[in-house]
Design an enzyme around this catalytic site. Sequence first.
Site, PDB file in Angstrom:
ATOM      1  N   HIS A   1       0.845  -1.191   0.000  1.00 38.04           N
ATOM      2  CA  HIS A   1       0.000   0.000   0.000  1.00 38.04           C
ATOM      3  C   HIS A   1       0.882   1.243   0.000  1.00 38.04           C
ATOM      4  CE1 HIS A   1      -4.119  -1.656   1.528  1.00 38.04           C
ATOM      5  NE2 HIS A   1      -3.567  -2.420   0.611  1.00 38.04           N
TER       6      HIS A   1
ATOM      7  N   TYR B   1      -9.780   5.362   6.728  1.00 39.67           N
ATOM      8  CA  TYR B   1     -10.032   5.808   8.103  1.00 39.67           C
ATOM      9  C   TYR B   1     -11.089   6.897   8.036  1.00 39.67           C
ATOM     10  CZ  TYR B   1      -5.727   3.437   9.563  1.00 39.67           C
ATOM     11  OH  TYR B   1      -4.760   2.509   9.831  1.00 39.67           O
TER      12      TYR B   1
ATOM     13  N   TYR C   1       3.342   6.826  10.110  1.00 38.40           N
ATOM     14  CA  TYR C   1       2.532   5.666   9.743  1.00 38.40           C
ATOM     15  C   TYR C   1       3.402   4.558   9.146  1.00 38.40           C
ATOM     16  CZ  TYR C   1      -1.670   3.093   8.429  1.00 38.40           C
ATOM     17  OH  TYR C   1      -2.644   2.125   8.340  1.00 38.40           O
TER      18      TYR C   1
ATOM     19  N   LYS D   1       0.190   0.213  15.190  1.00 42.38           N
ATOM     20  CA  LYS D   1       1.538   0.216  15.750  1.00 42.38           C
ATOM     21  C   LYS D   1       1.831  -0.944  16.698  1.00 42.38           C
ATOM     22  CE  LYS D   1       2.852   3.630  13.490  1.00 42.38           C
ATOM     23  NZ  LYS D   1       3.498   3.175  12.272  1.00 42.38           N
TER      24      LYS D   1
ATOM     25  N   PRO E   1      -5.306   0.641  18.382  1.00 40.11           N
ATOM     26  CA  PRO E   1      -5.055   0.093  17.045  1.00 40.11           C
ATOM     27  C   PRO E   1      -5.144   1.118  15.922  1.00 40.11           C
ATOM     28  CG  PRO E   1      -7.249  -0.489  17.801  1.00 40.11           C
ATOM     29  CD  PRO E   1      -6.578   0.171  18.957  1.00 40.11           C
TER      30      PRO E   1
END
Length: 389
Positions: A72, A200, A384, A296, A292
């Site tokens: 991704h 998200y 990220y 991480k 979550p």
Amino acid sequence: MRTQVVIIGGGPSGLLLGQLLHRKGIEAVVLERKTRDYVLGRIRAGVLETGLVRLMEEAGVSDRLHREGFVHDGTQIAWDGGMFHIDFKQLTGTPVVVYGQTEVTRDLYDAREAAGAQTIFEVEDVVIHDADSDRPHVTYTRAGQGRRIDCDFVAGCDGFHGISRQTIPLDVRREYEKTYPFGWLGILSETPPVHEELIYTSSDRGFALCSMRNANLSRYYIQCALSDHTSDWTDAAFWDELRRRLPEDVADRLVTGPSIEKSIAPLRSFVTEPMRWGRLFLCGDAAHIVPPTGAKGLNTAASDVQYLYNGLVQYYRDKDSEGIDRYSEKALLRVWKAERFSWWFSGLLHRYPHQSPFDLKMQKADIAFLRDNESQQRAFAENYVGLPY
């Protein structure tokens, strides 16, 4: 029995540490409370930072990951009826890989069995003795018989509820914790993902996440009350609520189906300091928990493994204790940065009880700033995809 390292916990962090040590000729025995099938039955997230992928390569267990994992290059943030993209590859030159934690664990178990390395399942009454001396040992019971392993070091990879952290005296360790006033209701369904990247979502009804395990297995989450139970949510009610939180064009593409797994997870931030006591080292959830939201948990455990693995290799190969002496310091420096990102990202997207109109405006302004500011997007992307070890 004697070995160089006893690893308590047969989850991914313990197995990864054991496999890395094995390839350097360092003997380790893994103790696991459950069966292999039980461990592989746990459903966990699977967004892997590049650092973890490289560790899997070094451990010699990356073939299936590279063959079946989804690379991704970015992620989607949905809010206010629209959606914007954050391009990890453009901003950092680094992607992430979506590959289920269960598959990571399976690959590590297969490699450990192929190497003939010892894993002892269904152990009970595990106790770590004399960790603050130069002659630690571990006792346990299996099939009703008491057993003992003498060792040089003990790695506690047995999770938040394990015995390793509890072995460190209360007057030595300090614990920091934040509990969040909501949970995540998640379902797994044999349906195609609604988007090629994770979505998200921040909505007036609460947070939602659209993710995937593979091309025909999707994982979806919605923010829910801590008082909720899975029995309160039929599949139809879940899908209806998820649609309400997604942008209309995304909701229209959503393919629904029966859930094959449904669970509610509370959110918590937790860190214990130090992560070393004598010859005992804590790794992963035994030392820290993150919400979550930022993916991480497994990745922070992997960074712990990297620091401990390199420290142990340095000790055995070079007779130099600098790496293990600085393990806790190095690990915690990165852990707290991951905690900060997960805490911030959770605050950005969720609805909190008693938020004032001002609080909601600030939250929306923060999302708008992320959407419109390249420097903020770069900082987000750097966190990220994973800060350097």
